[in-house]
Write an enzyme that holds these catalytic residues in place. Structure first.
Site, PDB file in Angstrom:
ATOM      1  N   SER A   1      -0.864 -43.081 -20.394  1.00 23.83           N
ATOM      2  CA  SER A   1      -2.160 -43.511 -20.927  1.00 23.83           C
ATOM      3  C   SER A   1      -3.257 -42.557 -20.464  1.00 23.83           C
ATOM      4  CB  SER A   1      -2.429 -44.964 -20.507  1.00 23.83           C
ATOM      5  OG  SER A   1      -3.443 -45.537 -21.287  1.00 23.83           O
TER       6      SER A   1
ATOM      7  N   ASP B   1       2.698 -49.783 -30.282  1.00 25.92           N
ATOM      8  CA  ASP B   1       1.546 -49.573 -29.411  1.00 25.92           C
ATOM      9  C   ASP B   1       0.247 -49.830 -30.179  1.00 25.92           C
ATOM     10  OD1 ASP B   1      -0.323 -48.691 -27.538  1.00 25.92           O
ATOM     11  OD2 ASP B   1       0.869 -46.950 -26.950  1.00 25.92           O
TER      12      ASP B   1
ATOM     13  N   HIS C   1       2.703 -50.266 -25.294  1.00 25.03           N
ATOM     14  CA  HIS C   1       2.011 -49.253 -24.499  1.00 25.03           C
ATOM     15  C   HIS C   1       2.696 -48.982 -23.159  1.00 25.03           C
ATOM     16  CE1 HIS C   1      -1.540 -46.746 -24.059  1.00 25.03           C
ATOM     17  NE2 HIS C   1      -1.794 -47.261 -22.864  1.00 25.03           N
TER      18      HIS C   1
END
Length: 269
Positions: A82, A205, A233
């Site tokens: 991320s 996601d 995610h």
């Protein structure tokens, strides 16, 4: 003296640095550490201002990358999840000779939706920033819930993520982190990245649409992409077998500069 939390473990000979995402810390890797440890010398980092590295104030992306790189081993494999993917990518751009391979997980060189580019709508990111100011704990919980939305293990994974959060975190650091996610665009810079590069996505996601993988396959033809089916995610939590198979495959090639296409990876048989 300000110190960066840096924990090293594992029996492998190859250094492997793992960087977490916004609002969390290195404990997010707990679910896969025991399985990675036989293969790597792992370096688990709390990014500056996060977790046990709370002595740092808010920083730019470039400043965060510099602080982390200053403590890193030479010639390491780097993984960023991320927002951590932006930090790892910036390090690869700044010091490519120190990075033998780059892996980004559920990350994007440009998190914000722009024209035909898929991503998080600007008004959503702006809303998170306002909500962070108004209701700190609730905003983080909502953000973490988005990371597991639509997967079978959503409740368990969300509970684990929430257990890692300290509500004593510096709100200015978190606000700057959201600004980094909102404003950074490394698409052009990374098109010229010279290190071997694997990008891993989840097809469910909600924060980094898997269509990013296809667009970057065309824009960055020397990089590799992998899409894990039914993952959101946090694919390393929800689909550890598939995730670890990709990491080991990428890392154990004789020559990391040799490129193999892994696009639309569907799982390990």
């Amino acid at each position: 003296m300000t110190t960066l939390y840096w924990h090293t473990c594992g029996e492998g000979k190859r250094d492997f640095v793992l960087l977490h995402g916004w609002g969390l810390n290195a404990d997010v890797w707990h679910c896969i550490i025991n399985r990675l440890a036989p293969h790597f010398r792992l370096h688990l980092v709390d990014l500056p201002g996060y977790g046990r590295s709370s002595g740092y104030g808010d920083m730019s992306l470039s400043e965060m990358a510099t602080v982390v790189l200053n403590q890193a081993p030479e010639k390491a494999l780097w993984l960023g999840w991320s927002m951590g993917g932006l930090v790892a990518s910036q390090i690869a751009l700044n010091q490519p000779e120190q990075v033998i391979g780059l892996i980004t997980v559920s990350s994007s060189p440009c998190f914000s939706a722009q024209g035909d580019w898929p991503g998080i709508r600007p008004e959503i990111l702006a809303g998170f920033k306002q909500q962070l100011h108004d209701n700190f704990p609730r905003t983080i919980e909502r953000f973490l819930s988005l990371q597991t939305l639509g997967i079978a293990s959503a409740r368990k994974d969300t509970t684990f993520l929430k257990s890692l959060v300290s509500y004593q975190q510096n709100a200015e650091v978190l606000m700057r982190g959201l600004e980094i996610v909102q404003t950074t665009d490394l698409r052009s810079a990374l098109a010229h990245c010279s290190v071997p590069f694997l990008r891993i996505y989840g097809d469910r996601d909600e924060l980094v649409p898997s269509r990013v993988a296809t667009l970057l396959d065309g824009a960055w033809p020397t990089t590799q992409s992998a899409i894990i089916d039914n993952a959101a995610h946090v694919p390393f939590m929800s689909h550890p077998d598939d995730f670890l198979a990709l990491i080991i495959y990428f890392s154990q090639r004789d020559d990391l500069h040799y490129t193999v296409r892994l696009s639309s990876y569907g799982g390990v048989g």
